[in-house]
Enzyme design. Structure first.
Site, PDB file in Angstrom:
ATOM      1  N   GLU A  60       0.819  -1.212   0.000  1.00  0.00           N
ATOM      2  CA  GLU A  60       0.000   0.000   0.000  1.00  0.00           C
ATOM      3  C   GLU A  60       0.854   1.265   0.000  1.00  0.00           C
ATOM      4  OE1 GLU A  60      -3.667  -1.621   2.753  1.00  0.00           O
ATOM      5  OE2 GLU A  60      -1.779  -1.144   3.705  1.00  0.00           O
ATOM      6  N   ARG A 116       3.862   4.340  15.965  1.00  0.00           N
ATOM      7  CA  ARG A 116       2.741   5.233  15.638  1.00  0.00           C
ATOM      8  C   ARG A 116       1.401   4.532  15.814  1.00  0.00           C
ATOM      9  NH1 ARG A 116      -0.457   2.934  11.847  1.00  0.00           N
ATOM     10  NH2 ARG A 116      -0.534   3.837   9.772  1.00  0.00           N
ATOM     11  N   GLY A 232      -6.295  -5.086  14.028  1.00  0.00           N
ATOM     12  CA  GLY A 232      -5.803  -6.077  13.068  1.00  0.00           C
ATOM     13  C   GLY A 232      -6.635  -6.207  11.795  1.00  0.00           C
ATOM     14  N   ASP A 234      -7.748  -4.701   8.759  1.00  0.00           N
ATOM     15  CA  ASP A 234      -7.346  -3.472   8.074  1.00  0.00           C
ATOM     16  C   ASP A 234      -7.226  -3.650   6.571  1.00  0.00           C
ATOM     17  OD1 ASP A 234      -5.137  -5.083   8.063  1.00  0.00           O
ATOM     18  OD2 ASP A 234      -3.752  -3.636   8.934  1.00  0.00           O
ATOM     19  N   LYS A 238     -10.634  -8.776   5.602  1.00  0.00           N
ATOM     20  CA  LYS A 238      -9.758  -9.084   6.758  1.00  0.00           C
ATOM     21  C   LYS A 238     -10.295  -8.330   7.970  1.00  0.00           C
ATOM     22  CE  LYS A 238      -4.774  -8.687   7.935  1.00  0.00           C
ATOM     23  NZ  LYS A 238      -4.360  -7.326   8.336  1.00  0.00           N
TER      24      LYS A 238
HETATM   25  P1  NAD Z   1       2.133 -10.461  13.420  1.00  0.00           P
HETATM   26  O1  NAD Z   1       1.960 -11.428  12.301  1.00  0.00           O
HETATM   27  O2  NAD Z   1       3.511 -10.157  13.881  1.00  0.00           O
HETATM   28  O3  NAD Z   1       1.285 -10.943  14.697  1.00  0.00           O
HETATM   29  C1  NAD Z   1      -0.045 -11.374  14.588  1.00  0.00           C
HETATM   30  C2  NAD Z   1      -0.299 -12.434  15.651  1.00  0.00           C
HETATM   31  O4  NAD Z   1      -1.696 -12.803  15.578  1.00  0.00           O
HETATM   32  C3  NAD Z   1       0.506 -13.730  15.432  1.00  0.00           C
HETATM   33  O5  NAD Z   1       1.306 -14.007  16.570  1.00  0.00           O
HETATM   34  C4  NAD Z   1      -0.575 -14.787  15.195  1.00  0.00           C
HETATM   35  O6  NAD Z   1      -0.217 -16.070  15.738  1.00  0.00           O
HETATM   36  C5  NAD Z   1      -1.769 -14.184  15.923  1.00  0.00           C
HETATM   37  N1  NAD Z   1      -3.065 -14.702  15.491  1.00  0.00           N
HETATM   38  C6  NAD Z   1      -3.509 -14.950  14.231  1.00  0.00           C
HETATM   39  N2  NAD Z   1      -4.774 -15.434  14.281  1.00  0.00           N
HETATM   40  C7  NAD Z   1      -5.127 -15.466  15.585  1.00  0.00           C
HETATM   41  C8  NAD Z   1      -6.318 -15.838  16.269  1.00  0.00           C
HETATM   42  N3  NAD Z   1      -7.391 -16.295  15.609  1.00  0.00           N
HETATM   43  N4  NAD Z   1      -6.361 -15.733  17.617  1.00  0.00           N
HETATM   44  C9  NAD Z   1      -5.272 -15.290  18.322  1.00  0.00           C
HETATM   45  N5  NAD Z   1      -4.107 -14.916  17.715  1.00  0.00           N
HETATM   46  C10 NAD Z   1      -4.039 -15.002  16.362  1.00  0.00           C
HETATM   47  O7  NAD Z   1       1.397  -9.125  12.934  1.00  0.00           O
HETATM   48  P2  NAD Z   1       1.541  -7.663  13.561  1.00  0.00           P
HETATM   49  O8  NAD Z   1       2.592  -6.885  12.827  1.00  0.00           O
HETATM   50  O9  NAD Z   1       1.595  -7.725  15.038  1.00  0.00           O
HETATM   51  O10 NAD Z   1       0.164  -7.034  13.079  1.00  0.00           O
HETATM   52  C11 NAD Z   1      -1.061  -7.485  13.621  1.00  0.00           C
HETATM   53  C12 NAD Z   1      -2.192  -6.962  12.753  1.00  0.00           C
HETATM   54  O11 NAD Z   1      -2.291  -5.553  12.911  1.00  0.00           O
HETATM   55  C13 NAD Z   1      -2.000  -7.228  11.280  1.00  0.00           C
HETATM   56  O12 NAD Z   1      -3.211  -7.679  10.730  1.00  0.00           O
HETATM   57  C14 NAD Z   1      -1.620  -5.892  10.708  1.00  0.00           C
HETATM   58  O13 NAD Z   1      -2.014  -5.743   9.364  1.00  0.00           O
HETATM   59  C15 NAD Z   1      -2.372  -4.962  11.619  1.00  0.00           C
HETATM   60  N6  NAD Z   1      -1.829  -3.611  11.747  1.00  0.00           N
HETATM   61  C16 NAD Z   1      -2.723  -2.594  11.863  1.00  0.00           C
HETATM   62  C17 NAD Z   1      -2.269  -1.300  12.023  1.00  0.00           C
HETATM   63  C18 NAD Z   1      -3.246  -0.175  12.198  1.00  0.00           C
HETATM   64  O14 NAD Z   1      -2.861   0.978  12.128  1.00  0.00           O
HETATM   65  N7  NAD Z   1      -4.502  -0.458  12.459  1.00  0.00           N
HETATM   66  C19 NAD Z   1      -0.888  -1.030  12.042  1.00  0.00           C
HETATM   67  C20 NAD Z   1      -0.006  -2.102  11.965  1.00  0.00           C
HETATM   68  C21 NAD Z   1      -0.482  -3.393  11.814  1.00  0.00           C
END
Ligand code: NAD
Length: 350
Positions: A60, A116, A232, A234, A238
């Site tokens: 993105e 952030r 998560g 986003d 998803k």
């Molecule tokens: P990551 O892959 O490092 O961690 C995600 C964790 O979720 C993993 O440890 C995984 O085992 C766990 N998981 C997956 N399905 C699960 C379930 N059903 N129950 C419990 N745990 C589960 O990812 P991250 O970098 O920590 O990012 C997490 C999410 O946040 C991603 O989807 C990412 O796109 C999103 N994100 C959003 C923003 C925002 O501004 N809103 C910013 C950054 C990341």
């Protein structure tokens, strides 16, 4: 010759600067810049981010401008990446001068996005959660999780964490990192166990599916007046929350045009009632009005947050050793003679 200096914060600079300043202090600093920018929200040039989707993830671009400076972030989201040793999210970003169009600042943003995002969660919680909240349930203990915990401590004084992840190793890693920070940590046996009694629930899982990490019946075991910080979900297709949860509380979003595409509310009709967070922060709309009100921050991450974070780092590293200057923009003495740079170089080469 014009001024074409571009300051560059590489990964090692960002790591050393963050370690020296402290994660919680930086998150608190970014919150200040975020609040400034959210209060002047109407002056920003805003558009939903531009995503290039594949079966496994998305790449993105996230642009915005306040008319004086312009920024963009390049960011990916690939939930299955960790299985092959890559991170789910990586990023870098740029600030530019609108008057000339020249970039002025360039930085890694993988770490900065975690900072952030935690700062945005903290800002939302500061304005929406009960001020006596002390227990945070964290569902998903991957990359973002420790930053999220520290953000909530800085905003609310959270001292107790209840964690759950489907990957036991991710929970072990979390405890290893977060226990020395002084949190009281309960490793839960399920999402239901984790959210029991929680004042704030953060969902930060990664899966490219319409998941129900939280189901509506779980609201019954959370503390009354819980604040849900759903970060998560986003991307189109998803999400993390059972749609029924969204009708049980008040939903707050960053930029509706983007959130209706990417956030939890993609499950709802376009006239579903939401409040824009900037309106709460600038006292144009009410946030929490009762102790037992359920508040839901449907976070997807918006470009203005990156703009604030970029400005914060640019200002904070000024006069320090934590950046270098890079030769990014070709800069001929005669601005119409770009070709001359090549012919001059050819003469030198001869
Ligand atoms: P990551 O892959 O490092 O961690 C995600 C964790 O979720 C993993 O440890 C995984 O085992 C766990 N998981 C997956 N399905 C699960 C379930 N059903 N129950 C419990 N745990 C589960 O990812 P991250 O970098 O920590 O990012 C997490 C999410 O946040 C991603 O989807 C990412 O796109 C999103 N994100 C959003 C923003 C925002 O501004 N809103 C910013 C950054 C990341």
């Amino acid at each position: 010759m014009s001024n074409t200096t571009v300051r560059f914060v590489d990964v090692q600079h960002m790591i050393r600067w963050t370690a020296e300043q402290g994660v919680e202090q930086i998150i608190a600093g970014i919150v200040g810049y975020l609040e400034d920018d959210f209060r002047r929200w109407p002056c920003f040039d805003k558009t939903p981010r531009v995503g290039s989707h594949s079966d496994v993830g998305v790449i993105e671009l996230m642009p915005t401008s306040d008319g004086v400076e312009y920024s963009f972030k390049y960011v990916n989201g690939h939930p299955s990446n960790p299985q092959s040793g890559f991170q789910t999210v990586t990023a870098f970003g740029v600030l530019s001068n609108v008057a000339t169009g020249y970039p002025t600042f360039w930085t890694e943003m993988t770490l900065l996005t975690a900072l952030r995002t935690a700062a945005t969660s903290a800002m939302a919680a500061k304005h929406l959660a009960r001020s006596d909240a002390r227990t945070l349930a964290l569902i998903g203990t991957g990359t973002q999780s420790e930053f999220q915990a520290l953000g909530m401590r800085s905003a609310l004084g959270i001292d107790t964490l209840r964690i759950w992840d489907t990957d036991p190793q991710a929970m072990e890693k979390f405890v290893r990192n977060a226990a020395p920070l002084g949190f009281d940590i309960h490793v839960a046996s399920s999402a239901l166990d984790a959210v029991t009694g929680a004042d704030v629930v953060t969902t930060c899982t990664a899966d490219k599916t319409n998941a129900t990490i939280l189901t509506a019946d779980m609201l019954d075991v959370m503390a009354p007046g819980v604040h849900i910080n759903a970060i998560g979900g986003d991307c189109p297709g998803k999400t993390e929350l059972d749609a029924a949860i969204l009708t049980r509380g008040d939903v707050f979003v960053e930029f509706p045009e983007q959130t209706f595409i990417e956030g939890e509310i993609q499950q709802m009709p376009r006239d579903f009632p939401i409040t824009e967070l900037w309106e709460v922060i600038s006292d144009r709309a009410t946030g929490r009005t009762a102790a037992d009100q359920i508040t839901i921050f449907d976070s997807v991450g918006f470009a203005v947050e990156d703009f604030a974070a970029l400005r914060y780092v640019r200002d904070a590293v000024e006069g320090t050793e934590f950046y270098e200057t890079v030769d990014l923009i070709a800069d001929p003495d005669d601005p119409k003679n770009l070709f001359g740079l090549v012919t001059d170089a050819a003469l030198v080469a001869v």
